[in-house]
Design a protein around this motif. Sequence first.
Motif, mmCIF file in Angstrom:
data_model
loop_
_atom_site.group_PDB
_atom_site.id
_atom_site.type_symbol
_atom_site.label_atom_id
_atom_site.label_comp_id
_atom_site.label_asym_id
_atom_site.label_seq_id
_atom_site.Cartn_x
_atom_site.Cartn_y
_atom_site.Cartn_z
ATOM 1 N N ASN A 180 -6.338 8.380 -3.792
ATOM 2 C CA ASN A 180 -7.739 8.323 -3.393
ATOM 3 C C ASN A 180 -8.639 8.027 -4.603
ATOM 4 O OD1 ASN A 180 -9.555 8.460 -1.197
ATOM 5 N ND2 ASN A 180 -10.218 10.511 -1.813
ATOM 6 N N PHE A 181 -8.281 8.614 -5.776
ATOM 7 C CA PHE A 181 -9.044 8.346 -6.994
ATOM 8 C C PHE A 181 -8.945 6.867 -7.377
ATOM 9 C CE2 PHE A 181 -9.156 7.742 -11.593
ATOM 10 C CZ PHE A 181 -10.409 8.246 -11.900
ATOM 11 N N ASN A 230 -4.663 -7.807 -10.517
ATOM 12 C CA ASN A 230 -5.495 -8.257 -9.398
ATOM 13 C C ASN A 230 -6.923 -8.672 -9.768
ATOM 14 O OD1 ASN A 230 -3.572 -7.591 -7.081
ATOM 15 N ND2 ASN A 230 -3.686 -5.622 -8.156
ATOM 16 N N TYR A 231 -7.299 -8.484 -11.015
ATOM 17 C CA TYR A 231 -8.655 -8.856 -11.458
ATOM 18 C C TYR A 231 -8.596 -9.629 -12.774
ATOM 19 C CZ TYR A 231 -10.102 -5.517 -7.893
ATOM 20 O OH TYR A 231 -10.275 -4.853 -6.698
ATOM 21 N N CYS A 276 -1.914 -11.014 -5.275
ATOM 22 C CA CYS A 276 -3.251 -10.435 -5.246
ATOM 23 C C CYS A 276 -3.842 -10.483 -3.837
ATOM 24 C CB CYS A 276 -4.172 -11.177 -6.224
ATOM 25 S SG CYS A 276 -5.864 -10.553 -6.260
ATOM 26 N N LEU A 277 -3.670 -11.601 -3.163
ATOM 27 C CA LEU A 277 -4.172 -11.728 -1.790
ATOM 28 C C LEU A 277 -3.511 -10.701 -0.873
ATOM 29 C CD1 LEU A 277 -4.267 -15.627 -1.408
ATOM 30 C CD2 LEU A 277 -6.247 -14.083 -1.340
ATOM 31 N N PHE A 294 -4.731 -3.199 0.742
ATOM 32 C CA PHE A 294 -5.591 -2.168 0.172
ATOM 33 C C PHE A 294 -6.936 -2.074 0.889
ATOM 34 C CE2 PHE A 294 -8.562 -0.410 -2.935
ATOM 35 C CZ PHE A 294 -7.833 0.623 -3.523
ATOM 36 N N GLY A 295 -7.365 -3.190 1.487
ATOM 37 C CA GLY A 295 -8.685 -3.241 2.104
ATOM 38 C C GLY A 295 -9.778 -3.358 1.061
ATOM 39 N N ALA A 296 -9.542 -4.199 0.051
ATOM 40 C CA ALA A 296 -10.464 -4.316 -1.081
ATOM 41 C C ALA A 296 -11.842 -4.815 -0.665
ATOM 42 C CB ALA A 296 -9.871 -5.241 -2.149
#
Length: 418
Positions: free
Chosen positions: A181-182, A235-236, A116-117, A123-125
């Motif tokens: 992108n979506f 990731n969540y 996840c990290l 991704f640049g979350a």
Amino acid sequence: MEASSPISMQQTPQQDQPEASPKPYRKSFVTSLMEAATLRSPSFREDTYFVSRLKSSEKKALQEFKDKLAAASHGSDSMWGIPLLGGDEKADVILLKFLRARDFRFCDSFHMLEKCLAWRKEFGADEVVEEDLGFKELEGVVAYMHGYDRDGHPVCYNAYGVFRDKDMYERIFGDEEKLKNFLRWRVQVLERGIKLLHFKPGGVNSIIQVTDLKDMPKRELRVASNQILSLFQDNYPEMVARKIFINVPWYFSILYSMFSPFLTQRTKSKFVISKEGNVAETLYKFIRPEDVPVQYGGLSRPSDSQNGPPKPASEFTVKGGEKVNIQIEGIEAGATITWDIVVGGWELEYSAEFVPNAEGSYTIAVEKPRKMAAAEEAVHNSFTSREAGRLVLSVDNTASRRRKVAAYRYVVRKSALV
């Protein structure tokens, strides 16, 4: 002395019908699936994240998890602005989410966290929240945060029916770059919702997801749906307290079999299933009517947010064969009363009238009786009285045997003239 209820009810007896011979009843697979999911959901209990309430084995797993993170040089890493080894309760909430997602197997939780990290960095979350991704036409339609549930969880609504339009579908999912992108935009919506969480033991640490399956093009969205589900689950972890599916069509069994392999048993235990026609009744169990969007049988309109917190609504039920009159007393001459009223799945008659207090005055038909269609949104109207009296809102369900949930609210503003 108790104040009398503003709601009066008239029961109209149904005509006796000859009793039909009972037919053998066999549940379809879809019906069984819906009932199973509905029955399973109340058993889910959200974690409180109090370390003191953990089992000894769980406390041990948490400490071993922290030790492994420190040994792997993750001491300086953070998520949502919270250092993972900061030594405070906020960090414990995040770590417990990863542990819970892997049944407190700390090695598995560690590998999940590492992935996840790495994903968040690639991704640049942390930066996506402020980006302009060019999806203005989808905001407030396809995926959006709107209000809170009865326990204070932020609510995220998802509706993909607009993608039945081929031009819209091609514009959003036409190629791999557009799909990418979506997905980035969809992560942005979730990240904005997460910013509303407390990350505190006993606080609000997860969101509610409401997914509208009406008109959803199941085949066309298969790739996007699988990627979203996989990305969110990986990731969540434990970020969704409850997943409510509304307007569930007959083909839900196919859709369910498609994404079920991507979900853990704990995730599936959070599901609530609501077939078409039961939307308001289902949502009212978890969300107050003033926080439910008007398109789903609530009283909340997009423009309401400009006026501060929503005014609380009064809830009531309309039984089959019943007419309900809501009498709003004490309206002074020159005052303006504004009201909202809605009945889930309407299909009944609605009217409003003003009854003056003075003898000899005529009752005014503010809204003549009219049949409300099932999909009609909440009524919003106002009336300025020339004399003192009361407003009577009527919903007539005498032609139906079905019980329906309903809500109303009002505000009276006195005349500025002395």
